[in-house]
Design a protein around this motif. Structure first.
Motif, PDB file in Angstrom:
ATOM      1  N   SER A 295       0.809  -1.213   0.000  1.00 14.70           N
ATOM      2  CA  SER A 295       0.000   0.000   0.000  1.00 14.70           C
ATOM      3  C   SER A 295       0.846   1.269   0.000  1.00 14.70           C
ATOM      4  N   ALA A 296       1.983   1.231   0.675  1.00 12.08           N
ATOM      5  CA  ALA A 296       2.802   2.437   0.832  1.00 12.08           C
ATOM      6  C   ALA A 296       4.040   2.459  -0.043  1.00 12.08           C
ATOM      7  N   ASP A 297       4.500   1.296  -0.482  1.00 11.02           N
ATOM      8  CA  ASP A 297       5.801   1.203  -1.154  1.00 11.02           C
ATOM      9  C   ASP A 297       5.683   0.632  -2.570  1.00 11.02           C
ATOM     10  N   TRP A 298       4.555   0.858  -3.229  1.00 10.86           N
ATOM     11  CA  TRP A 298       4.351   0.270  -4.549  1.00 10.86           C
ATOM     12  C   TRP A 298       5.405   0.708  -5.574  1.00 10.86           C
ATOM     13  N   PRO A 299       5.809   1.981  -5.652  1.00 12.12           N
ATOM     14  CA  PRO A 299       6.866   2.349  -6.602  1.00 12.12           C
ATOM     15  C   PRO A 299       8.167   1.583  -6.361  1.00 12.12           C
ATOM     16  N   ALA A 300       8.520   1.360  -5.085  1.00 14.52           N
ATOM     17  CA  ALA A 300       9.737   0.596  -4.794  1.00 14.52           C
ATOM     18  C   ALA A 300       9.606  -0.846  -5.256  1.00 14.52           C
ATOM     19  N   LEU A 301       8.407  -1.406  -5.158  1.00 14.51           N
ATOM     20  CA  LEU A 301       8.191  -2.773  -5.634  1.00 14.51           C
ATOM     21  C   LEU A 301       8.289  -2.851  -7.154  1.00 14.51           C
ATOM     22  N   LEU A 302       7.779  -1.851  -7.852  1.00 10.07           N
ATOM     23  CA  LEU A 302       7.908  -1.825  -9.314  1.00 10.07           C
ATOM     24  C   LEU A 302       9.375  -1.745  -9.722  1.00 10.07           C
ATOM     25  N   ASP A 303      10.158  -0.947  -8.989  1.00 10.18           N
ATOM     26  CA  ASP A 303      11.594  -0.866  -9.280  1.00 10.18           C
ATOM     27  C   ASP A 303      12.269  -2.216  -9.044  1.00 10.18           C
ATOM     28  N   LEU A 304      11.909  -2.885  -7.964  1.00 12.30           N
ATOM     29  CA  LEU A 304      12.494  -4.198  -7.687  1.00 12.30           C
ATOM     30  C   LEU A 304      12.129  -5.194  -8.776  1.00 12.30           C
ATOM     31  N   ALA A 305      10.878  -5.158  -9.239  1.00 17.20           N
ATOM     32  CA  ALA A 305      10.457  -6.078 -10.288  1.00 17.20           C
ATOM     33  C   ALA A 305      11.299  -5.927 -11.544  1.00 17.20           C
ATOM     34  N   ALA A 306      11.767  -4.720 -11.813  1.00 19.74           N
ATOM     35  CA  ALA A 306      12.575  -4.460 -13.012  1.00 19.74           C
ATOM     36  C   ALA A 306      14.060  -4.701 -12.797  1.00 19.74           C
ATOM     37  N   SER A 307      14.448  -5.127 -11.596  1.00 18.57           N
ATOM     38  CA  SER A 307      15.868  -5.311 -11.299  1.00 18.57           C
ATOM     39  C   SER A 307      16.420  -6.558 -11.978  1.00 18.57           C
ATOM     40  N   PRO A 308      17.621  -6.481 -12.555  1.00  9.42           N
ATOM     41  CA  PRO A 308      18.231  -7.679 -13.136  1.00  9.42           C
ATOM     42  C   PRO A 308      18.621  -8.710 -12.086  1.00  9.42           C
ATOM     43  N   ASP A 309      18.687  -8.323 -10.818  1.00 11.23           N
ATOM     44  CA  ASP A 309      19.065  -9.268  -9.765  1.00 11.23           C
ATOM     45  C   ASP A 309      17.906 -10.174  -9.354  1.00 11.23           C
ATOM     46  N   LEU A 310      16.685  -9.722  -9.531  1.00 12.66           N
ATOM     47  CA  LEU A 310      15.534 -10.503  -9.074  1.00 12.66           C
ATOM     48  C   LEU A 310      15.413 -11.796  -9.869  1.00 12.66           C
ATOM     49  N   GLN A 311      15.271 -12.918  -9.178  1.00  4.58           N
ATOM     50  CA  GLN A 311      15.188 -14.208  -9.856  1.00  4.58           C
ATOM     51  C   GLN A 311      14.022 -15.069  -9.402  1.00  4.58           C
ATOM     52  N   VAL A 312      13.499 -14.848  -8.214  1.00  5.22           N
ATOM     53  CA  VAL A 312      12.499 -15.743  -7.641  1.00  5.22           C
ATOM     54  C   VAL A 312      11.396 -14.927  -6.979  1.00  5.22           C
ATOM     55  N   ILE A 313      10.145 -15.343  -7.173  1.00 10.98           N
ATOM     56  CA  ILE A 313       9.010 -14.778  -6.445  1.00 10.98           C
ATOM     57  C   ILE A 313       8.321 -15.919  -5.711  1.00 10.98           C
ATOM     58  N   VAL A 314       8.194 -15.777  -4.388  1.00 12.47           N
ATOM     59  CA  VAL A 314       7.514 -16.792  -3.584  1.00 12.47           C
ATOM     60  C   VAL A 314       6.312 -16.139  -2.918  1.00 12.47           C
ATOM     61  N   SER A 315       5.357 -16.974  -2.504  1.00  8.29           N
ATOM     62  CA  SER A 315       4.151 -16.431  -1.872  1.00  8.29           C
ATOM     63  C   SER A 315       3.573 -17.435  -0.897  1.00  8.29           C
ATOM     64  N   ASN A 316       2.877 -16.902   0.092  1.00  7.65           N
ATOM     65  CA  ASN A 316       2.031 -17.701   0.973  1.00  7.65           C
ATOM     66  C   ASN A 316       0.893 -16.804   1.412  1.00  7.65           C
ATOM     67  N   THR A 317      -0.056 -16.610   0.507  1.00  7.64           N
ATOM     68  CA  THR A 317      -1.159 -15.676   0.724  1.00  7.64           C
ATOM     69  C   THR A 317      -2.414 -16.367   1.227  1.00  7.64           C
ATOM     70  N   THR A 318      -2.341 -17.664   1.524  1.00  3.58           N
ATOM     71  CA  THR A 318      -3.458 -18.542   1.892  1.00  3.58           C
ATOM     72  C   THR A 318      -4.356 -18.754   0.674  1.00  3.58           C
ATOM     73  N   GLU A 319      -5.277 -19.677   0.807  1.00  2.00           N
ATOM     74  CA  GLU A 319      -6.172 -19.994  -0.313  1.00  2.00           C
ATOM     75  C   GLU A 319      -6.969 -18.772  -0.745  1.00  2.00           C
ATOM     76  N   ALA A 320      -7.276 -17.883   0.201  1.00  2.00           N
ATOM     77  CA  ALA A 320      -8.060 -16.695  -0.128  1.00  2.00           C
ATOM     78  C   ALA A 320      -7.318 -15.774  -1.098  1.00  2.00           C
ATOM     79  N   GLY A 321      -6.001 -15.880  -1.146  1.00  2.00           N
ATOM     80  CA  GLY A 321      -5.235 -15.044  -2.054  1.00  2.00           C
ATOM     81  C   GLY A 321      -5.344 -15.451  -3.509  1.00  2.00           C
TER      82      GLY A 321
END
Length: 393
Positions: free
Chosen positions: A86-112
């Motif tokens: 909610s507060a850091d969305w621009p920083a998350l978009l920057d991270l998504a575009a980073s060449p270092d990022l390789q893995v996305i994991v999640s545990n949002t429960t079934e409701a997610g």
């Protein structure tokens, strides 16, 4: 020099703290580090402040392993940052575009694993987890980066395929380009996973509980089954940015598999047999104990497996009635059953039978009835203990 931020994690709960984040920390102590984790709180921001204040936290690994008592405490230092969507969305978009990022994991429960009709391409951030993920992946695509490995840890069979389909459905609703859709399908790898580790909160009188609000307790056993291709692919029809794309490819080659090099990870072609083994043996034994031990006044799983009235009965149910049905269908069911009994006897865990008893009728249908039916069909007679569990309903 700090490790690069290679892992983006949706979820801040104690399971991921004792699983993915601990694995990354352990690997970072080796010659082939996995990199740092950026933790995302999808809703609210309360826990982010705690993460940011501490920077590190403790995990106690306590229980039995091959008959030996394990009791150690690790200070986990794999977290790079904690962000609130909610507060850091621009920083998350920057991270998504980073060449270092390789893995996305999640545990949002079934409701997610659901879409929200209110989400739009301009939402910053979107409400649903699949829409958040889609937006971040689109930012990566537009930056010309390679695909990433996506490892959902939600306890849903075929969770990787279900998440991929939800993301593609959201992309279709937003009328995303055909090239981007192909990149989602081909450049990213969507893995089905099966996670298995019992974690709990520490006891109130544990000295670390007062000083470390993120402190959690895990059993020694850990299993992470992962299917699918071995590595993310190169960019597919991405906007041409040769230098960045080349950097992404080299990073993928160097780091793409490091998280999955952890000893708890098992790479398989098909997770079906492992789901079958877990549901029939571990989950089936839990449900059987509710029927057998709860009426006797026993309160926890550990008390039940230590009770001389219960232990021989449970061993017979497992090794005479359930394991024979699995020997030609999954890997080492007898060994898994022995490990299950050891896990149930963990002196540091107080797993209440009353908690397992929730939705007991539904659990009987998925965990006990299939074994009882298969036993009758295969051996021409009823399985005494399985039938006893069903009769106790």
């Amino acid at each position: 020099m700090p490790q690069p931020e290679t892992i983006l994690q949706f979820g801040t709960g104690k399971f991921l703290r004792c699983f993915v984040d601990l694995f990354a920390h352990e690997l970072n102590q080796t010659e082939r580090p996995a990199g740092r984790v950026v933790v995302v709180q999808s809703t609210g921001a309360g826990r982010v402040a705690q993460w940011s204040q501490q920077g590190r936290y403790h995990v106690a690994v306590r229980g039995l392993a091959a008959g030996a008592l394990v009791d150690r405490v690790d200070e986990v230092q794999s977290i790079g940052r904690a962000l609130a969507a909610s507060a850091d969305w621009p920083a998350l978009l920057d991270l998504a575009a980073s060449p270092d990022l390789q893995v996305i994991v999640s545990n949002t429960t079934e409701a997610g694993f659901a879409l929200d009709a209110r989400d739009a391409p301009t939402s910053a951030p979107p409400r649903s987890f699949p829409a958040k993920l889609l937006t971040l992946l689109q930012a990566r695509y537009q930056a010309g980066q390679g695909g990433v490995r996506i490892l959902p840890c939600e306890l849903l069979e075929q969770n990787g395929l279900k998440l991929r389909d939800l993301v593609l459905e959201q992309a279709a609703r937003w009328q995303s380009s055909g090239d981007f859709l192909e990149w989602l399908r081909s450049a990213c790898t969507w893995h089905n996973t099966l996670v298995d580790r019992i974690v709990s909160s520490p006891s109130a009188d544990d000295p670390l509980a007062a000083s470390d609000p993120l402190f959690a307790v895990a059993e020694p056993f850990a299993f992470w089954g992962v299917d699918g291709p071995s590595a993310p692919q190169s960019p597919v029809s991405a906007p041409p940015q040769p230098a960045q794309a080349g950097h992404a490819d080299r990073t993928a080659e160097a780091r793409g598999d490091r998280l999955l090099a952890h000893p708890a990870v098992r790479r398989v072609d098909d997770l079906g047999p492992y789901y079958l083994r877990k549901v029939r043996v571990l989950n089936g034994a839990h449900t059987a104990l509710v029927a057998k031990a709860l009426p006797l006044g026993l309160v926890t799983v550990r008390q039940a497996v230590e009770d001389p009235r219960i232990r021989p009965w449970l061993e017979s149910l497992l090794f005479e009635e359930i394991v024979p049905l699995l020997e030609d269908r999954t890997e080492e069911p007898a060994g898994f059953a022995r490990t299950t009994l050891e896990r149930f006897a963990n002196p540091f865990l107080e797993h209440r039978l009353a908690d397992i008893a929730l939705h007991h009728t539904v659990k009987l249908k998925t965990r006990i009835e299939p074994s009882a039916s298969e036993y009758r069909a295969r051996f021409g007679r009823p399985a005494q203990r399985l039938e006893e569990v069903l009769a106790a309903e």
